[in-house]
Design an enzyme around this catalytic site. Structure first.
Site, PDB file in Angstrom:
ATOM      1  N   GLY A  47      18.142 -60.722 -50.577  1.00 50.47           N
ATOM      2  CA  GLY A  47      19.031 -61.424 -49.752  1.00 50.47           C
ATOM      3  C   GLY A  47      18.749 -62.708 -49.665  1.00 50.47           C
ATOM      4  CD  GLN A  52      16.742 -67.739 -47.329  1.00 52.07           C
ATOM      5  OE1 GLN A  52      17.466 -67.110 -47.123  1.00 52.07           O
ATOM      6  NE2 GLN A  52      15.302 -67.574 -47.905  1.00 52.07           N
ATOM      7  CB  CYS A  97      11.149 -65.211 -46.250  1.00 51.41           C
ATOM      8  SG  CYS A  97      12.919 -66.254 -46.287  1.00 51.41           S
ATOM      9  CG  LEU A  98      13.291 -66.019 -52.198  1.00 54.62           C
ATOM     10  CD1 LEU A  98      14.510 -66.390 -52.886  1.00 54.62           C
ATOM     11  CD2 LEU A  98      12.045 -65.954 -53.354  1.00 54.62           C
ATOM     12  CG  HIS A 139      14.731 -61.663 -43.276  1.00 52.99           C
ATOM     13  ND1 HIS A 139      13.368 -61.717 -43.190  1.00 52.99           N
ATOM     14  CD2 HIS A 139      15.218 -62.583 -44.085  1.00 52.99           C
ATOM     15  CE1 HIS A 139      13.045 -62.748 -43.786  1.00 52.99           C
ATOM     16  NE2 HIS A 139      13.901 -63.313 -44.565  1.00 52.99           N
ATOM     17  CD  GLU A 140      18.304 -63.088 -46.082  1.00 49.61           C
ATOM     18  OE1 GLU A 140      18.541 -64.053 -46.037  1.00 49.61           O
ATOM     19  OE2 GLU A 140      17.272 -62.447 -46.629  1.00 49.61           O
ATOM     20  CG  HIS A 143      17.091 -67.339 -43.137  1.00 44.66           C
ATOM     21  ND1 HIS A 143      16.132 -68.134 -43.158  1.00 44.66           N
ATOM     22  CD2 HIS A 143      16.974 -66.122 -43.692  1.00 44.66           C
ATOM     23  CE1 HIS A 143      15.280 -67.722 -43.938  1.00 44.66           C
ATOM     24  NE2 HIS A 143      15.461 -66.514 -44.264  1.00 44.66           N
TER      25      HIS A 143
END
Length: 166
Positions: A47, A52, A97-98, A139-140, A143
């Site tokens: 995701g 991001q 997370c990235l 989670h996404e 953001h």
């Protein structure tokens, strides 16, 4: 399509609330394409949210089919201006997370969500999901409101861990 550099903490863009997408045009489609390409580029990434990659837009891409462990899912999703209705039943799970590359944490999330969004064709979509896919969507979507998973941990001392390097 391009692989875009993923922003990491403490980049201030990650803490901003994203703007609603008013018009799904070629610019939005290109950003979605770049997001998908970037997600596919990173091993085990399932995701990615527009902030991001430095885009202050309410759009996420998700594909649980990329995860090595099989989970029920809706395949590759592009969700524009998603709205979530979460269940009251919650469960703690480990998240990474990235944008927070060195840490993982135990996070309390709803186990079921109902999602309303637009797809890339501008069509309204609505569906329910549960389990791991529900967690990833939450989670996404966080953001998009400038929330990182670290903001959701009960205790930074006991619930945050150094990411294992393989």
């Amino acid at each position: 399509m391009s692989v875009i550099k993923v922003l990491t903490i403490p980049d201030p863009i990650l803490n901003k609330k994203s703007k609603k997408i008013e018009n799904i045009d070629e610019v939005v489609r290109k950003i979605a394409s770049d997001m998908l390409q970037t997600m596919h580029f990173h091993k085990n990434c399932i995701g990615l949210a527009a902030p991001q990659i430095g885009q202050n837009l309410r759009m996420v891409v998700i594909n649980l089919a990329l995860y090595p462990k099989p989970h029920p899912n809706h395949g590759e999703l592009v969700l524009i201006n998603p709205l979530l209705k979460v269940s009251e039943q919650k469960k703690i799970g480990r998240e990474g997370c990235l944008s927070v590359p060195d840490l993982t944490a135990n996070v309390l999330r709803s186990i079921r969500v109902e999602i309303e969004a637009l797809n890339l064709d501008g069509n309204f979509i609505k569906f329910e999901t549960e389990g791991f896919e529900a967690v990833v969507i939450q989670h996404e979507a966080d953001h998009l409101d400038g929330i990182l998973f670290l903001d959701r941990v009960a205790s930074l001392k006991t619930d945050v861990f150094r990411r294992k390097q393989y």
